[in-house]
Write an enzyme that holds these catalytic residues in place. Sequence first.
Site, PDB file in Angstrom:
ATOM      1  N   THR A  89      29.922  37.186  36.974  1.00 44.52           N
ATOM      2  CA  THR A  89      30.013  37.715  38.329  1.00 44.52           C
ATOM      3  C   THR A  89      29.666  36.616  39.319  1.00 44.52           C
ATOM      4  O   THR A  89      28.728  35.853  39.098  1.00 44.52           O
ATOM      5  CB  THR A  89      29.041  38.904  38.510  1.00 44.52           C
ATOM      6  OG1 THR A  89      29.331  39.895  37.526  1.00 44.52           O
ATOM      7  CG2 THR A  89      29.180  39.514  39.892  1.00 44.52           C
ATOM      8  N   VAL A  90      30.428  36.543  40.415  1.00 40.99           N
ATOM      9  CA  VAL A  90      30.220  35.510  41.431  1.00 40.99           C
ATOM     10  C   VAL A  90      29.633  36.155  42.678  1.00 40.99           C
ATOM     11  O   VAL A  90      30.147  37.164  43.177  1.00 40.99           O
ATOM     12  CB  VAL A  90      31.536  34.787  41.769  1.00 40.99           C
ATOM     13  CG1 VAL A  90      31.291  33.697  42.810  1.00 40.99           C
ATOM     14  CG2 VAL A  90      32.152  34.183  40.515  1.00 40.99           C
TER      15      VAL A  90
ATOM     16  N   LEU B  50      31.265  38.495  45.264  1.00 39.75           N
ATOM     17  CA  LEU B  50      32.580  38.000  45.692  1.00 39.75           C
ATOM     18  C   LEU B  50      33.668  38.407  44.711  1.00 39.75           C
ATOM     19  O   LEU B  50      34.823  38.574  45.083  1.00 39.75           O
ATOM     20  CB  LEU B  50      32.557  36.471  45.818  1.00 39.75           C
ATOM     21  CG  LEU B  50      31.663  35.885  46.918  1.00 39.75           C
ATOM     22  CD1 LEU B  50      31.623  34.367  46.802  1.00 39.75           C
ATOM     23  CD2 LEU B  50      32.175  36.300  48.289  1.00 39.75           C
TER      24      LEU B  50
ATOM     25  N   ASP C 290      41.895  28.727  31.736  1.00 34.69           N
ATOM     26  CA  ASP C 290      42.139  30.056  32.316  1.00 34.69           C
ATOM     27  C   ASP C 290      42.827  29.908  33.670  1.00 34.69           C
ATOM     28  O   ASP C 290      42.375  30.439  34.677  1.00 34.69           O
ATOM     29  CB  ASP C 290      40.821  30.827  32.464  1.00 34.69           C
ATOM     30  CG  ASP C 290      41.042  32.317  32.689  1.00 34.69           C
ATOM     31  OD1 ASP C 290      42.157  32.793  32.424  1.00 34.69           O
ATOM     32  OD2 ASP C 290      40.109  32.997  33.145  1.00 34.69           O
TER      33      ASP C 290
ATOM     34  N   GLY D 162      36.067  37.819  33.417  1.00 35.25           N
ATOM     35  CA  GLY D 162      35.680  37.888  32.014  1.00 35.25           C
ATOM     36  C   GLY D 162      34.501  37.012  31.677  1.00 35.25           C
ATOM     37  O   GLY D 162      33.856  37.202  30.646  1.00 35.25           O
TER      38      GLY D 162
ATOM     39  N   GLN E  19      34.403  39.569  40.141  1.00 34.44           N
ATOM     40  CA  GLN E  19      33.966  39.662  38.756  1.00 34.44           C
ATOM     41  C   GLN E  19      35.118  39.286  37.848  1.00 34.44           C
ATOM     42  O   GLN E  19      36.278  39.557  38.156  1.00 34.44           O
ATOM     43  CB  GLN E  19      33.491  41.082  38.425  1.00 34.44           C
ATOM     44  CG  GLN E  19      32.197  41.466  39.128  1.00 34.44           C
ATOM     45  CD  GLN E  19      31.752  42.867  38.772  1.00 34.44           C
ATOM     46  OE1 GLN E  19      32.574  43.761  38.654  1.00 34.44           O
ATOM     47  NE2 GLN E  19      30.464  43.058  38.596  1.00 34.44           N
TER      48      GLN E  19
END
Length: 739
Positions: A427-428, A420, A538, A424, A422
């Site tokens: 990864t999703v 879905l 973030d 820092g 990426q």
Amino acid sequence: MKFEYPRLVHSAHLFLCLSSVCGIILLATAQAPAGPRPGPGCQAKCGDVDIPFPFGIGKECALDGFHLMCNDSKPFKGDFEVVNFNVPDGKIRVKTAISSQCYNTTTNVMHYSDASSIFTDSVFWVSEKENKIIVIGCNTLAYMISSSYVIGCVSTCADKTPESLTCSGAGCCQADVPKDIREYRALFNTDYNTTTYSGCAYMALMEEAALNFDPSFVTSGSTKFSDKNNGKVPVVLNWKIQNITCDVATKNTSTYACVSSNSACLNSTNEPGYLCKCLDGYRGNPYITDGCQDIDECHDENADRCRFGLCENTPGNYTCSCYPGNYLMGGVCVPAASSFPEKTIAGTTVGLVIFVIAVACACLIRERRKLQNMKQNYFRQHGGLILFEEMKSKQGVTFKIFTEEELQQATNRFSEQQVLGQGGHGTVYKGLLKSDVEVAVKRCTTIDEQQKKEFGREMLILSQINHKNVVKLLGCCLEVQIPMLVYEFVPNGTLFDLIHGNHGGHISFDTRLAIAHESADALAYLHSSASTPIIHGDVKSSNILLDSDHGAKVSDFGASILAPTDKSQFVTIVQGTCGYLDPEYMQTCLLTDKSDVYSFGVVLLELLTGKKPFNFNPDAPEHEKSLSMMFMCAMKENKLEEVLDDQIKNEGNMEFLEEIAELAKQCLDICGENRPSMKEVVEKLDRVRKVMQHPWAQQNPEETESLLGERSNMASSTGISAESFSIEIKTIMGMQSGR
């Protein structure tokens, strides 16, 4: 005592400085032909360094983007000296400059040397696996700034010379390099680094294996680190052939780079782009004709191919056979039947088979036990036992501890087709559980030792977050080296995509205001209403997800921390996203709830202007490269209308836009104490939304006047200035007069 150094002002964390201090730009045309092949007149060596194709000395001897110069018997790519090449893995090693700050005790002046390297629009990028961000010195805070990230660390000496030979924080610290970095610049924090340390501090992005830290590097007056490396350190760069995938490249034989037989195309990890590789059983250079040569496995000194028998090499493989009169049995040659009695042969055969089976079973059991023990160790390291006990003691907790196998099945073994996004922190992947529930599975990239100890407890706290505008954390997997997180799946992309994507659609001011209000409400909940206050760390438009009705959901707590109970606490790794990062956090290393407020102010600017936090156009004026700087200048010069998005400023609602712009200005205050809290931001946005939606204003003017009087009294009693209600009064009176 006087210090001379460049001040790290409001926009120092922004990457606009990269456009003014540039290294060499390695140019490569994305769709250009693959280029020439090495001819008899091409130089095969430069000094003692072999030059393998697709590289070459001069454009006529290299693929586009891979041409080198040979100066003083050394190969150079632009200003970078190339140390060596690794064609099979698609890597080269180059030398880059070291950044330094040196204090002169005679003149009481701090001197800075900031290095930068840029590989924009090229086939090269910094390898995140082989390199590290290194900071050497006493009480030194430095950053690597790129187009997408700001990341650095603090090196301390604790008032004494470090004794450890490892780079672990004492005299030397290191941070991971984010993925896909094509340009970077090293900067020292001039407000934090105020110690009159009579020596030099250094920062470098360099190959991790090349760092041999010595405590003498931070001895008073020492320049050993720079002297030892002659002012430059090695950096490993990845490269790819063109900016197209294998599917596209193989269709054009005139530009296809994998010309050797027995070679294949491999998509680059930095897509689009591809590399060439020799097939299994072959090695060599796949970019030249007949470059991939067969490996003679029978004479490979690294392997005993055929024990007690004959080895025969075949193209790409090998075969084993026995000497005449012997038979191959269980991978071992045994004498023929004539040599032994029949019963001896049968017994030997059965015994050998039983022995092989027993050894195989023992190895399998051992490996399974080893894997199980490793998973149990990871589970304990990440606080799994504490988390499990806490879950049993709390009623109604829906948090689940997943196994690695469950998440592998849900994501089709973490297939690239399931990715879905990426970032820092990891990864999703999109996943589907056995219960037919869609989820988002996040595989984190790094976790430090302190996070490992606190992970279980913090997961339990995050699992209890229950707010409609916060992505729900459903569970985690702790039996892997770096834990994986499982979130609810939100289907409609991110706010960044909505604002900056090529959707071409109109986004009304009402929709933008609703998204801002809901996002602020989620952050206010995290700061003040959660069981333990949480700082997101973030906040940015790409971390605000949207559901099917454009409802906002704040996500990605990869940089989140529990609110510190001790004001003296600070982090040694400064990280975040360029453009959103609180400048006060960069200078103090203390992440606070006001850091989230600053980042949210940048999100408000995106909603108001429709512009990205950075303008990377090298021809743009300096003050227009940073969205926050451009906005603050416009507010100061009373030119707000010039920076607003045309889609919303023509809706006849300038009063509301000015109100939101003033709120954004307050959020972006350089001093955190002067910024409003997220709760105050929510209240402000809520007031504006309610005024815009008053259905009774036209129908009952007397009630309107009465309510305005009550609100004015309420404003006075609560300390809110009457000016904050001006927008409501103007709007309602406009309704009454038929506007």
